[in-house]
Design a protein around this motif. Structure first.
Motif, short mmCIF file in Angstrom:
data_model
loop_
_atom_site.label_atom_id
_atom_site.label_comp_id
_atom_site.label_asym_id
_atom_site.label_seq_id
_atom_site.Cartn_x
_atom_site.Cartn_y
_atom_site.Cartn_z
N ALA A 1 0.84 -1.21 0.00
CA ALA A 1 0.00 0.00 0.00
C ALA A 1 0.87 1.25 0.00
CB ALA A 1 -0.94 0.00 1.20
N VAL A 2 2.02 1.19 0.65
CA VAL A 2 2.94 2.33 0.65
C VAL A 2 3.42 2.60 -0.77
CG1 VAL A 2 5.17 3.15 1.49
CG2 VAL A 2 3.62 1.97 3.04
N GLN A 3 3.74 1.54 -1.49
CA GLN A 3 4.18 1.69 -2.89
C GLN A 3 3.07 2.29 -3.74
OE1 GLN A 3 5.49 -1.97 -4.60
NE2 GLN A 3 5.78 -1.10 -6.63
N HIS A 4 1.83 1.90 -3.50
CA HIS A 4 0.71 2.43 -4.28
C HIS A 4 0.40 3.89 -3.92
CE1 HIS A 4 0.02 -1.39 -6.11
NE2 HIS A 4 -0.21 -1.98 -4.95
N VAL A 5 0.58 4.25 -2.66
CA VAL A 5 0.39 5.65 -2.26
C VAL A 5 1.46 6.53 -2.91
CG1 VAL A 5 0.47 7.23 -0.30
CG2 VAL A 5 -0.86 5.13 -0.15
N LEU A 6 2.71 6.03 -2.94
CA LEU A 6 3.77 6.77 -3.64
C LEU A 6 3.46 6.91 -5.13
CD1 LEU A 6 7.05 5.39 -2.04
CD2 LEU A 6 6.19 7.72 -1.94
N ALA A 7 2.93 5.85 -5.73
CA ALA A 7 2.57 5.91 -7.15
C ALA A 7 1.44 6.90 -7.38
CB ALA A 7 2.17 4.53 -7.66
N ALA A 8 0.46 6.96 -6.48
CA ALA A 8 -0.63 7.94 -6.61
C ALA A 8 -0.11 9.36 -6.47
CB ALA A 8 -1.72 7.65 -5.58
N ALA A 9 0.80 9.58 -5.52
CA ALA A 9 1.39 10.92 -5.34
C ALA A 9 2.20 11.31 -6.58
CB ALA A 9 2.27 10.94 -4.10
N ALA A 10 2.95 10.36 -7.13
CA ALA A 10 3.71 10.64 -8.35
C ALA A 10 2.76 10.93 -9.51
CB ALA A 10 4.61 9.47 -8.69
N GLY A 11 1.64 10.23 -9.57
CA GLY A 11 0.64 10.49 -10.61
C GLY A 11 0.05 11.88 -10.51
N ILE A 12 -0.21 12.33 -9.30
CA ILE A 12 -0.75 13.69 -9.11
C ILE A 12 0.29 14.72 -9.53
CG2 ILE A 12 -1.47 15.34 -7.34
CD1 ILE A 12 -2.78 12.94 -5.89
N LEU A 13 1.55 14.51 -9.15
CA LEU A 13 2.60 15.45 -9.55
C LEU A 13 2.80 15.46 -11.06
CD1 LEU A 13 5.22 14.89 -6.71
CD2 LEU A 13 3.76 16.88 -7.06
#
Length: 107
Positions: free
Chosen positions: A25-37
């Protein structure tokens, strides 16, 4: 290209974060944050390699996802890191849009 990669990261990460244990889930949250950026065009030279690393980790993990989707988004992250954010991005508004003019070169 930046918008497609950002939306793909956000949607896949939000779908996976609800079903994954705390480690992935940590990896997916980082991916979501990268997607927003990426969607906003902010810190694109930094976020592009981060997307590449996160998506290659997701592609080579033992998840039930299709690995080629992750390879495609990783390729988009690498391409965005090399090409830059573009004229319609927060990076261009904050730091100026860099353009390479090839008209002055010798042939």
């Amino acid at each position: 290209m930046r918008l497609v990669a950002g939306v793909a990261l956000i949607i896949t990460a939000l779908n996976s974060v609800l079903l994954a244990p705390i480690g992935p889930a940590v990896q997916h949250v980082l991916a979501a944050a990268a997607g927003i950026l990426l969607f906003l065009g902010l810190w694109t030279p930094i976020v592009g390699p981060l997307v590449l690393i996160l998506e290659l980790l997701a592609a080579f993990s033992q998840s039930g996802d299709d690995p080629w989707v992750h390879v495609l988004v990783a390729t988009l992250g690498a391409a965005l890191a090399l090409l830059g954010p573009g004229a319609w991005s927060l990076d261009a508004r904050l730091f100026g849009w860099k353009r390479i003019d090839l008209n002055g070169r010798q042939r």
